[in-house]
Design a protein around this motif. Structure first.
Motif, PDB file in Angstrom:
ATOM      1  N   LEU A 119      44.907 -21.965  34.306  1.00 43.37           N
ATOM      2  CA  LEU A 119      44.492 -23.081  33.442  1.00 43.37           C
ATOM      3  C   LEU A 119      45.552 -23.365  32.375  1.00 43.37           C
ATOM      4  O   LEU A 119      45.823 -24.520  32.050  1.00 43.37           O
ATOM      5  CB  LEU A 119      43.151 -22.770  32.760  1.00 43.37           C
ATOM      6  CG  LEU A 119      41.905 -22.767  33.649  1.00 43.37           C
ATOM      7  CD1 LEU A 119      40.689 -22.294  32.856  1.00 43.37           C
ATOM      8  CD2 LEU A 119      41.645 -24.145  34.245  1.00 43.37           C
ATOM      9  N   LEU A 145      46.327 -39.662  28.652  1.00 43.45           N
ATOM     10  CA  LEU A 145      45.371 -39.919  29.735  1.00 43.45           C
ATOM     11  C   LEU A 145      46.067 -39.946  31.093  1.00 43.45           C
ATOM     12  O   LEU A 145      45.570 -39.377  32.072  1.00 43.45           O
ATOM     13  CB  LEU A 145      44.633 -41.236  29.488  1.00 43.45           C
ATOM     14  CG  LEU A 145      43.609 -41.199  28.352  1.00 43.45           C
ATOM     15  CD1 LEU A 145      43.215 -42.609  27.924  1.00 43.45           C
ATOM     16  CD2 LEU A 145      42.365 -40.406  28.775  1.00 43.45           C
ATOM     17  N   GLU A 148      46.919 -36.418  32.065  1.00 47.19           N
ATOM     18  CA  GLU A 148      45.720 -35.695  32.531  1.00 47.19           C
ATOM     19  C   GLU A 148      45.364 -36.116  33.955  1.00 47.19           C
ATOM     20  O   GLU A 148      44.949 -35.291  34.774  1.00 47.19           O
ATOM     21  CB  GLU A 148      44.533 -35.977  31.601  1.00 47.19           C
ATOM     22  CG  GLU A 148      44.634 -35.348  30.220  1.00 47.19           C
ATOM     23  CD  GLU A 148      44.386 -33.842  30.245  1.00 47.19           C
ATOM     24  OE1 GLU A 148      43.782 -33.343  31.200  1.00 47.19           O
ATOM     25  OE2 GLU A 148      44.829 -33.168  29.309  1.00 47.19           O
ATOM     26  N   ALA A 152      45.044 -33.744  37.198  1.00 45.09           N
ATOM     27  CA  ALA A 152      43.800 -33.779  37.984  1.00 45.09           C
ATOM     28  C   ALA A 152      44.112 -34.021  39.460  1.00 45.09           C
ATOM     29  O   ALA A 152      43.571 -33.352  40.346  1.00 45.09           O
ATOM     30  CB  ALA A 152      42.866 -34.856  37.443  1.00 45.09           C
ATOM     31  N   VAL A 156      43.395 -31.325  42.507  1.00 42.33           N
ATOM     32  CA  VAL A 156      42.493 -31.671  43.607  1.00 42.33           C
ATOM     33  C   VAL A 156      43.274 -31.806  44.921  1.00 42.33           C
ATOM     34  O   VAL A 156      42.831 -31.315  45.957  1.00 42.33           O
ATOM     35  CB  VAL A 156      41.688 -32.951  43.263  1.00 42.33           C
ATOM     36  CG1 VAL A 156      40.871 -33.411  44.463  1.00 42.33           C
ATOM     37  CG2 VAL A 156      40.778 -32.690  42.065  1.00 42.33           C
TER      38      VAL A 156
ATOM     39  N   GLU B 116      42.815 -20.563  25.115  1.00 43.72           N
ATOM     40  CA  GLU B 116      42.422 -20.185  26.480  1.00 43.72           C
ATOM     41  C   GLU B 116      40.925 -20.360  26.675  1.00 43.72           C
ATOM     42  O   GLU B 116      40.467 -20.893  27.673  1.00 43.72           O
ATOM     43  CB  GLU B 116      42.799 -18.728  26.774  1.00 43.72           C
ATOM     44  CG  GLU B 116      44.279 -18.537  26.938  1.00 43.72           C
ATOM     45  CD  GLU B 116      44.664 -17.072  27.063  1.00 43.72           C
ATOM     46  OE1 GLU B 116      43.855 -16.273  27.574  1.00 43.72           O
ATOM     47  OE2 GLU B 116      45.780 -16.718  26.640  1.00 43.72           O
ATOM     48  N   LEU B 119      40.091 -23.920  27.084  1.00 47.34           N
ATOM     49  CA  LEU B 119      40.435 -24.411  28.428  1.00 47.34           C
ATOM     50  C   LEU B 119      39.390 -23.970  29.448  1.00 47.34           C
ATOM     51  O   LEU B 119      39.019 -24.736  30.341  1.00 47.34           O
ATOM     52  CB  LEU B 119      41.814 -23.890  28.853  1.00 47.34           C
ATOM     53  CG  LEU B 119      43.030 -24.471  28.126  1.00 47.34           C
ATOM     54  CD1 LEU B 119      44.300 -23.753  28.555  1.00 47.34           C
ATOM     55  CD2 LEU B 119      43.159 -25.972  28.377  1.00 47.34           C
ATOM     56  N   ILE B 120      38.904 -22.743  29.302  1.00 47.59           N
ATOM     57  CA  ILE B 120      37.864 -22.250  30.210  1.00 47.59           C
ATOM     58  C   ILE B 120      36.596 -23.074  30.042  1.00 47.59           C
ATOM     59  O   ILE B 120      35.941 -23.438  31.021  1.00 47.59           O
ATOM     60  CB  ILE B 120      37.591 -20.748  29.936  1.00 47.59           C
ATOM     61  CG1 ILE B 120      38.818 -19.921  30.311  1.00 47.59           C
ATOM     62  CG2 ILE B 120      36.363 -20.261  30.704  1.00 47.59           C
ATOM     63  CD1 ILE B 120      38.808 -18.522  29.748  1.00 47.59           C
ATOM     64  N   ALA B 123      37.140 -26.346  31.818  1.00 47.28           N
ATOM     65  CA  ALA B 123      37.145 -26.161  33.280  1.00 47.28           C
ATOM     66  C   ALA B 123      35.726 -25.946  33.792  1.00 47.28           C
ATOM     67  O   ALA B 123      35.358 -26.417  34.875  1.00 47.28           O
ATOM     68  CB  ALA B 123      38.040 -24.978  33.658  1.00 47.28           C
ATOM     69  N   SER B 126      34.038 -29.286  33.885  1.00 44.33           N
ATOM     70  CA  SER B 126      34.526 -30.052  35.031  1.00 44.33           C
ATOM     71  C   SER B 126      33.847 -29.602  36.326  1.00 44.33           C
ATOM     72  O   SER B 126      33.399 -30.430  37.128  1.00 44.33           O
ATOM     73  CB  SER B 126      36.047 -29.900  35.140  1.00 44.33           C
ATOM     74  OG  SER B 126      36.515 -30.595  36.258  1.00 44.33           O
ATOM     75  N   SER B 144      35.117 -34.313  42.568  1.00 46.57           N
ATOM     76  CA  SER B 144      36.008 -33.509  41.711  1.00 46.57           C
ATOM     77  C   SER B 144      36.917 -34.388  40.861  1.00 46.57           C
ATOM     78  O   SER B 144      37.161 -34.104  39.690  1.00 46.57           O
ATOM     79  CB  SER B 144      36.869 -32.576  42.562  1.00 46.57           C
ATOM     80  OG  SER B 144      36.063 -31.570  43.127  1.00 46.57           O
ATOM     81  N   GLU B 148      37.015 -34.575  36.819  1.00 45.83           N
ATOM     82  CA  GLU B 148      38.249 -34.324  36.065  1.00 45.83           C
ATOM     83  C   GLU B 148      38.543 -35.477  35.107  1.00 45.83           C
ATOM     84  O   GLU B 148      38.997 -35.264  33.983  1.00 45.83           O
ATOM     85  CB  GLU B 148      39.434 -34.138  37.027  1.00 45.83           C
ATOM     86  CG  GLU B 148      39.408 -32.856  37.835  1.00 45.83           C
ATOM     87  CD  GLU B 148      39.776 -31.633  37.003  1.00 45.83           C
ATOM     88  OE1 GLU B 148      40.402 -31.783  35.950  1.00 45.83           O
ATOM     89  OE2 GLU B 148      39.408 -30.514  37.413  1.00 45.83           O
ATOM     90  N   VAL B 149      38.285 -36.683  35.571  1.00 50.35           N
ATOM     91  CA  VAL B 149      38.475 -37.859  34.720  1.00 50.35           C
ATOM     92  C   VAL B 149      37.539 -37.772  33.509  1.00 50.35           C
ATOM     93  O   VAL B 149      37.944 -38.049  32.376  1.00 50.35           O
ATOM     94  CB  VAL B 149      38.224 -39.153  35.532  1.00 50.35           C
ATOM     95  CG1 VAL B 149      37.968 -40.348  34.613  1.00 50.35           C
ATOM     96  CG2 VAL B 149      39.408 -39.437  36.452  1.00 50.35           C
ATOM     97  N   ALA B 152      38.968 -35.306  31.104  1.00 50.84           N
ATOM     98  CA  ALA B 152      40.184 -35.863  30.492  1.00 50.84           C
ATOM     99  C   ALA B 152      39.823 -36.846  29.388  1.00 50.84           C
ATOM    100  O   ALA B 152      40.389 -36.810  28.286  1.00 50.84           O
ATOM    101  CB  ALA B 152      41.049 -36.544  31.551  1.00 50.84           C
ATOM    102  N   VAL B 153      38.856 -37.711  29.661  1.00 49.61           N
ATOM    103  CA  VAL B 153      38.425 -38.697  28.655  1.00 49.61           C
ATOM    104  C   VAL B 153      37.776 -37.986  27.474  1.00 49.61           C
ATOM    105  O   VAL B 153      38.033 -38.321  26.317  1.00 49.61           O
ATOM    106  CB  VAL B 153      37.457 -39.726  29.289  1.00 49.61           C
ATOM    107  CG1 VAL B 153      36.786 -40.580  28.215  1.00 49.61           C
ATOM    108  CG2 VAL B 153      38.211 -40.608  30.277  1.00 49.61           C
ATOM    109  N   LYS B 155      38.405 -34.925  26.390  1.00 52.32           N
ATOM    110  CA  LYS B 155      39.485 -34.260  25.637  1.00 52.32           C
ATOM    111  C   LYS B 155      40.242 -35.240  24.754  1.00 52.32           C
ATOM    112  O   LYS B 155      40.448 -35.004  23.563  1.00 52.32           O
ATOM    113  CB  LYS B 155      40.497 -33.661  26.631  1.00 52.32           C
ATOM    114  CG  LYS B 155      40.524 -32.169  26.693  1.00 52.32           C
ATOM    115  CD  LYS B 155      41.445 -31.704  27.789  1.00 52.32           C
ATOM    116  CE  LYS B 155      42.876 -31.523  27.339  1.00 52.32           C
ATOM    117  NZ  LYS B 155      43.692 -30.919  28.452  1.00 52.32           N
ATOM    118  N   VAL B 156      40.680 -36.328  25.381  1.00 52.26           N
ATOM    119  CA  VAL B 156      41.523 -37.290  24.665  1.00 52.26           C
ATOM    120  C   VAL B 156      40.702 -38.055  23.627  1.00 52.26           C
ATOM    121  O   VAL B 156      41.158 -38.254  22.496  1.00 52.26           O
ATOM    122  CB  VAL B 156      42.233 -38.233  25.667  1.00 52.26           C
ATOM    123  CG1 VAL B 156      42.978 -39.340  24.937  1.00 52.26           C
ATOM    124  CG2 VAL B 156      43.192 -37.426  26.546  1.00 52.26           C
TER     125      VAL B 156
END
Lengths: 188, 188
Positions: A119, A145, A148, A152, A156, B116, B119-120, B123, B126, B144, B148-149, B152-153, B155-156
């Motif tokens: 990760l 974005l 990311e 992603a 995948v 870390e 991030l876990i 994940a 997700s 998937s 992930e999208v 990402a959204v 996070k940002v």
């Protein structure tokens, strides 16, 4: 560098992955890896700092390759097309490494510490890609974005490549995954 | 549960964040947190398993809320619209928590172990979202990729909310970030 051992690094990598798969990563020692490879521990440590590095030694060069391909995309390329060029470049590194990659992924999936490291690797790639896009003049939040999205698609596409029943071209799977991502995010 | 301390949990959380910010996370002990909050260590351990949990105690309920909103979106909703409903639901949790969230983010950014863990957490969200989308009948790799999208959204959008010079609605920033992601991935 001591005496020359024919393909010592390749033999150590292969032995390590075999042992991690057979006994588990935790249970494997450097001494056992060296023995299986028919080499000494000293030789192991000339190639790898520790047993974890066997699994992550390619991470920084992969990140660099990804970044350089994005940076080197034509100035006129849209951010997402620059990312696509990066995915294409990175895919080439894995040519002939399907079985190795499959084994490595299974070892990582079985160990929480290795998953964390994976990760961190991906987060580092994302940050580097965002930085590269900003240097290309892409504003925030578009840069982050798009970066990311790149990671992603990499994740995948790679997972699909690993688990595909028959071997397919990684670059093809990356393109398909990017197209699929574009399809799922297309405004209705 | 011992004697009742008015808002013990809130006081402990506030004291912990203050100390992590002032001295660093590593350097802060549970004893110091309890003292700053005017409470005992025993009271601390009734609310938190350790000093890290102060920062991550909301993670599993946030994941659950995200997942439930995605699962509960109208059957006819496109996967990305189900994710948008999830982002909307999660945003509400942070109402009135801007300063807390900003402090928390700064503490995490300063410590590799906490990064870390973060991030876990992402994940895990997700993976849970992908699972929820599959249950809604979304095939792979779309499930998937859409998950992930979503992360990402999140996070940002969250990062923009934290760093914005004046406080804005988190849900608004999430919507803007999703629109921006759609724009960067739109085929030219």
């Amino acid at each position: 560098m001591g005496r020359w051992e024919p393909d010592a690094r390749g033999r150590l990598t292969k032995a390590a992955l075999e042992l991690y798969s057979e006994r588990g990563y935790e249970q494997t020692t450097v001494a056992e890896i060296a023995r299986r490879a028919g080499l000494t521990e000293r030789t192991f440590f000339r190639h790898y700092a520790d047993k974890r590095e066997v699994l992550f030694v390619g991470a920084s060069s992969m990140e660099e390759l990804f970044v350089q391909a994005v940076a080197g995309a034509p100035e006129s390329a849209a951010p997402i097309d620059a990312i696509a060029a990066g995915l294409e470049a990175v895919s080439k590194v894995f040519a002939g490494r399907h079985e190795h990659s499959r084994q490595r992924q299974a070892v990582i999936a079985a160990n929480a510490e290795l998953q964390e490291r994976e990760l961190i690797k991906l987060a580092s790639i994302s940050a580097a890609l965002a930085d590269t896009l900003r240097r290309r003049g892409v504003a925030e939040p578009a840069a982050s974005l798009t970066a990311e999205v790149g990671v992603a698609v990499f994740k995948v596409g790679f997972e699909r490549w690993i688990t595909a029943s028959e071997e397919r071209e990684l670059s093809q799977l990356m393109r398909e995954s990017l197209d699929e991502l574009k399809a799922v995010t297309a405004s209705s």
